[in-house]
Design an enzyme around this catalytic site. Structure first.
Site, PDB file in Angstrom:
ATOM      1  CB  CYS A 175       8.161  69.556  25.226  1.00  0.00           C
ATOM      2  SG  CYS A 175       8.375  71.097  24.203  1.00  0.00           S
ATOM      3  CG  HIS A 197       8.876  65.860  23.681  1.00  0.00           C
ATOM      4  ND1 HIS A 197       9.547  67.070  23.269  1.00  0.00           N
ATOM      5  CD2 HIS A 197      10.252  65.139  24.027  1.00  0.00           C
ATOM      6  CE1 HIS A 197      10.909  66.884  23.448  1.00  0.00           C
ATOM      7  NE2 HIS A 197      11.332  65.986  23.659  1.00  0.00           N
TER       8      HIS A 197
END
Length: 541
Positions: free
Chosen positions: A80, A130
């Protein structure tokens, strides 16, 4: 560009200009509005637009049918945080120094949000990206939700640990064993909020444009990034989406057999890290998890449909470009693997679909390999922002050049890096034309012919007839990377970040998590003006 809202600095009230009820709907802005819709862990192969007959993704498929579809789009790291950081900056994770999910990247590196904001766009992020560390905006003027995961340096890998010493945050096999319907979950709550706030933000951009038009001011184009957590594990979709699939409707993994450990030690490390080497789901549990995943993809598709519908209702669709993508895929039981972190196609390929006015988006299907690095130059191209050097290229330019026969898939390589947990050395993957080459010091080289062997079952790196190609691809990576220096840099970074994380866990703790600003909304202070500003008139008055 002036403030599109009329702000009463005495009361904090957002008020409309006088007589705004008589203002006609604002004309289309130029350059176009841009909406990027990003899912998490959504494999290209799980969409109808990419040939999956079991998928129920009519809204994404409709965008693909009328837009540009890149059939060979890859992430630049199947994890991510580094994937998203490279996507936003157009810089490879290793160059950013963003190696894993416990790593930040410098606030001084321009992102596509910085670049479009500098060009006069309003930029907003709704949902997850993220970001790790203190900067939770990275160029976005507004961020309307927090992230679903913490922003601290909690997920720092340790390449000095033996494989059996698992860190608490590793992916775990339980997500497959427990997959199924949830009436509510953290991920559903988050994505429902992302969906709602995305739609309301579109309303707010029309309100701002109405106010600007009433004052004779230039209307401001916008960039909206709506970023969802589904279909990321745990696989816990709503009942409604689960029920869209009949039992047995979703095919089993085509090749669930685990590759030979001597030939593919990386896959075995990933299995051991998540506990799949100790226990593995039976076929009914595999089917259950895959059904839950497909249901979660269908749930994302519904959100895509709602965003497109709202753009149309508000009269924005004709001058808006929509891009749909993901940060990486999900192995979903192929080769005995789940989740991501693998260079195999199911983990590293992502959807890349662009939909918009025909003078901006060249509709069709394109075979030239592209990657998430190409998103930043694409947005800069669309916005007419200042051009910049990048490791990527505009997708619109790539499509146009492929249509004209100026480039072929062989001409444009894509590099994928994996520098996080589940490996002990840097793993590099090079896709050029029909071939994929994987290099990781200490592991056997891998070479796959994606035309004759699309499921990557036969490593042909050791075959004599491919010796020249292996040498060529190895040489390309050697020219790009100093693997010894990269490995040393990663180990040093892990060591530094572990110290910082441990220090920040002592004494008074201050989390990096983003807390959205309180909103100035509804009726406050200037009663009638507040109501008037909030109104977007319908067509029948």
């Amino acid at each position: 560009m002036s403030d599109p809202q009329n702000i009463s600095h005495h009361t904090g009230t957002v008020s409309p200009p006088e007589h705004s009820s008589t203002v006609s709907p604002p004309p289309s802005v130029s350059p176009p509005n841009i909406v990027v819709i990003q899912a998490d862990q959504m494999a290209a192969q799980a969409l109808g637009a990419y040939g999956d007959d079991a998928a129920k993704t009519p809204h994404i498929d409709a965008l693909a049918e009328q837009g540009a579809v890149f059939d060979r789009a890859y992430c630049n790291s199947p994890l991510c945080a580094p994937s998203r950081a490279s996507m936003m900056t157009g810089v490879m994770p290793s160059e950013l120094g963003c190696f894993d999910n416990g790593d930040d990247f410098p606030s001084s590196v321009p992102t596509f949000a910085h670049r479009l904001r500098h060009a006069g766009y309003h930029t907003a992020l709704v949902g997850r990206m993220h970001f790790i560390g203190a900067d939770q905006h990275h160029g976005f003027e507004e961020r309307l939700t927090t992230d679903v995961y913490p922003a601290d340096l909690d997920m720092v890998p340790d390449w000095t640990l033996p494989l059996e010493e698992k860190l608490q945050w590793y992916h775990d096999a339980d997500a497959v064993f427990t997959a199924g319907v949830s009436k509510a979950s953290v991920q559903q709550d988050f994505d429902d909020e992302v969906g709602f706030r995305s739609l309301r933000h579109l309303n707010d951009r029309v309100r701002a444009n109405q106010a600007a038009a009433a004052k004779g001011e230039e209307q401001q184009p916008f960039l909206l990034v709506s970023s969802f957590i589904h279909p990321h594990d745990p696989y816990e979709p709503p009942q409604e989406h689960w029920d869209r699939f009949a039992e047995g409707e979703i095919p089993d993994p085509m090749h669930p057999e685990v590759p030979d450990a001597a030939e593919d030690p990386h896959s075995h490390r990933l299995r051991a890290m998540s506990g799949f080497d100790q226990r593995y789901p039976d076929i009914e549990q595999v089917r259950n998890a895959r059904r839950a995943y497909y249901a979660a993809v269908s749930y994302i598709d519904d959100h895509v449909g709602k965003i497109r519908e709202r753009l149309e209702t508000l009269g924005l669709l004709e001058n808006t470009v929509i891009l749909v993508t993901s940060d990486h895929g999900d192995m979903l039981g192929e080769k005995g693997l789940w989740y991501k972190m693998s260079p195999y196609e199911r983990s590293s390929r992502v959807p890349m679909i662009a939909y918009g006015p025909e003078h901006l988006v060249p509709a069709g299907r394109y075979q030239t390999p592209v990657s998430l690095l190409d998103l930043m130059p694409t947005l800069v191209d669309l916005a007419g922002a200042r051009k910049t050097e990048s490791a990527g290229d505009s997708l619109l330019e790539i499509a146009t050049r492929e249509q004209a026969g100026e480039i072929t898939p062989e001409d444009r390589p894509v590099v994928i890096e994996y520098l996080a947990e589940g490996t002990y050395r840097p793993q590099l993957t090079l896709v050029r034309g029909q071939y994929k080459y994987v290099l990781c010091p200490g592991d056997p080289e891998q070479l796959f012919d994606l035309v004759s062997d699309p499921d990557e079952l036969h490593n042909v790196a050791s075959e004599e007839k491919h010796a020249g190609r292996v040498a060529q691809l190895h040489g390309e990576l050697d020219a790009r990377y100093d693997l010894t220096a990269l490995e040393s840099g990663i180990l040093a970074s892990q060591d530094r970040r572990r110290l910082v994380a441990e220090a920040l866990s002592m004494g008074k703790i201050r989390a990096f998590d983003h807390n959205p600003d309180p909103e100035q909304r509804y009726v406050r202070g200037d009663f009638w003006s507040s109501l008037e500003y909030g109104t977007i008139r319908g067509g029948n008055r």
